[in-house]
Scaffold this active site. Structure first.
Site, PDB file in Angstrom:
ATOM      1  N   ASP A   1     124.045 -66.970 -24.620  1.00  0.00           N
ATOM      2  CA  ASP A   1     125.012 -67.906 -25.401  1.00  0.00           C
ATOM      3  C   ASP A   1     125.149 -67.355 -26.837  1.00  0.00           C
ATOM      4  OD1 ASP A   1     126.381 -70.714 -25.549  1.00  0.00           O
ATOM      5  OD2 ASP A   1     125.169 -70.869 -27.202  1.00  0.00           O
TER       6      ASP A   1
ATOM      7  N   GLU B   1     127.504 -63.502 -24.406  1.00  0.00           N
ATOM      8  CA  GLU B   1     128.591 -64.158 -24.839  1.00  0.00           C
ATOM      9  C   GLU B   1     128.766 -63.643 -26.541  1.00  0.00           C
ATOM     10  OE1 GLU B   1     130.700 -68.328 -26.420  1.00  0.00           O
ATOM     11  OE2 GLU B   1     128.778 -68.074 -26.758  1.00  0.00           O
TER      12      GLU B   1
END
Ligand code: NOJ
Length: 528
Positions: free
Chosen positions: A199, A263
């Site tokens: 993330d 990401e």
């Protein structure tokens, strides 16, 4: 080394929305296990599960309260082990979602950190004194808007949060934080997890001096203009690459090697490819500029060409059309036009690289119209109707019946169903012309034609909204995104798959004609 993720077909599952095994309206791990046969039938090689860790769910799992366990609403560690074993038995790898940038404010580390200035975990987070006038230490804004700092009354300092105030940022300058995450990686890798989606991978390191971000100007990216500043000092810092070089060495110490897919929410492709290092940092990096671009073939083509040009040797691009943070591609790119959605499916599955599908993409599932009183994502509630992440997080429609095959009839799902009679797995399985069969056919063709897996990308035609490219010597893909018929010259072979399935296996003897919003994959004659 076995870099199994190269050219793989991966599939993101939002665990709360895939299958509800205990009829509480919330999807869970056993529900995913129960649907692995669908994924095997489709030819998926790897699944990425959006966060599965215990969490108060203020950002639906992206606020982790324990990195070593499973959220009780989703099941237990045993359920996860069983899912992994069952998936491996079907040659499907399992990737978890790691959130190293921040924890939940409810994580014991943060509860300890905020207890006193001298607490053991104080320096695990980013704290700073107020300015002399009591205001925040610098001008940084959160990615979710508003100030990125919250004052902590008890200890008299501000703590940093690039997202919600309930998501305090970890301090990655602290070697103890790094060592802890090394342990977390090994804990899951040892347990058989095949990798991590990371993330906000570009954000973990912040400027050590906490310098002010410069104001955005009209030539800056729209999102930066919206926030009023360019995130120069709280994002994409040069030192972040050391973190991933270390993690890659851990991932590569396993056999088969574990995958790290970031990401990497950066604005340009030059910044993006840097996250691959010399193929010694992230295994893969999500191509956000491509994902967030409008569906204009000319624009997408240029991004593909530039990505191919910039990627370090031996690195593999990633193509994605949807995820849990944005509108699904059949709505966003194709504006509800089924022919355009089918063209996008062909594009995603035939470009060189790894493809990540989002659950429901295989059905060309559109966004769900979630009524305002059913929104559960705090960010969507705050920014609707500009942003609605819940529209892309609704339950998977397995059939058109009450409960949609997701849960028991009569059970209210955590987010409402979409129009399940118009779009569901069972009906599409019965229809050989469905998006589901198109997806499956394309996945199978990737396996059959080695050029579709390994062949180099080369642009063949680029005229307005008509885009054709070759993969190696053996395959040509063409998409006509225009409103008139298009002709691609000098193509000989046979159509293997066309978005109009009636044209599958049609010979091509010199000219490939495509109707508006039609796409075809042509196996070329070898002596051509
Ligand atoms: C990116 C995730 O994809 C998104 O869902 C989340 O809200 C933010 N990171 C914060 O973790």
């Amino acid at each position: 080394m076995n870099e199994w993720w190269r050219d793989a077909v991966c599939y993101q599952i939002y665990p709360r929305s895939y299958g509800d095994s205990n009829s509480d309206g919330i999807g869970d791990l056993r529900g995913i296990t129960a649907h692995l046969s669908h994924l095997a039938w489709l030819g998926v090689e790897c699944i990425w599960l959006s966060p599965t860790f215990p969490s108060p769910n203020l950002d639906w799992g992206y606020d982790v309260a324990d990195y070593y366990d499973v959220h009780p609403e989703l099941g237990t560690l045993n359920d996860l082990d069983a899912l992994v074993a069952e998936a491996h038995g079907r040659d499907i790898r399992v990737v978890l979602d790691l959130v190293p940038n921040h924890t939940s404010a409810a994580h014991p580390w943060f509860e300890d950190a905020r207890s006193s200035l001298t607490a053991e975990h104080r320096d695990w987070y980013v704290w700073a004194d107020p300015k002399p006038n009591g205001s925040a230490p610098n001008n940084w804004t959160s990615s979710f808007m508003g100030p990125a700092w919250t004052f902590d009354e008890r200890t008299g300092q501000y703590f940093l949060h690039n997202f919600l105030p309930s998501q305090p940022e970890l301090n990655w300058w602290n070697p103890d934080v790094r060592a802890e995450f090394d342990r977390i990686l090994r804990f899951w890798f040892d347990r058989g997890i095949d990798g991590f989606r990371i993330d906000v991978a570009h954000m973990v390191i912040k400027d050590r001096e906490l310098r002010d971000n410069p104001p955005a100007t009209p030539s800056d990216f729209l999102l930066d203009q919206f926030r009023g500043q360019v995130p120069l000092y709280n994002s994409n810092r040069p030192e972040v690459h050391d973190v991933y070089r270390n993690w890659r060495s851990i991932a590569d110490s396993y056999e088969p090697s574990r995958m790290l897919v970031g990401e990497t929410f950066v604005n340009d492709l030059e910044q993006l490819v840097a996250y691959y290092g010399k193929n010694d940092e992230l295994s893969l990096a999500f191509n956000i500029p491509f994902l967030t671009a409008p569906y204009a073939l000319n624009t997408l083509r240029k991004m593909v060409e530039r990505t191919e040009e910039l990627l370090p040797a031996d690195c593999c691009p990633v193509w994605t059309g949807s995820n849990h943070d944005m509108s699904r591609f059949p709505t966003r790119w194709a504006a509800g036009d089924p022919a355009r959605a089918r063209c996008a499916l062909v594009m995603l599955l035939t470009l060189r690289g790894t493809v990540f599908f989002y659950y429901g993409d295989e059905l060309a599932m559109p966004d769900t119209d979630v009524p305002l009183d059913r929104l559960v994502d705090p960010v969507s509630i705050e920014y609707q109707p500009v942003l609605n992440r819940d529209a892309a997080r609704t339950p998977m429609p397995w059939n058109g019946a009450d409960g949609a095959g997701f849960t028991e009839p009569g059970v209210e799902p955590w987010l409402p169903f979409g129009n399940v009679s118009a779009c569901n797995v069972a009906d599409q399985r019965d229809d050989p012309n469905s998006p589901l069969h198109l997806t499956r056919g394309l996945v199978a063709l990737r396996r059959e034609l080695s050029d579709l897996r390994e062949g180099a990308y080369a642009t063949y035609t680029a005229v307005g909204e008509v885009w054709a490219w070759t993969r190696g010597d053996g395959v040509l893909i063409a998409i006509n995104g225009s409103d008139t018929e298009a002709t691609i010259a000098d193509v000989r072979g046979a159509i293997r798959i066309c978005t109009n399935r009636a044209r599958d296996n049609e010979p091509v003897a010199g000219e490939l004609r495509l109707a508006p919003n039609e796409a075809a994959v042509v196996e070329l004659e070898l002596d051509h």
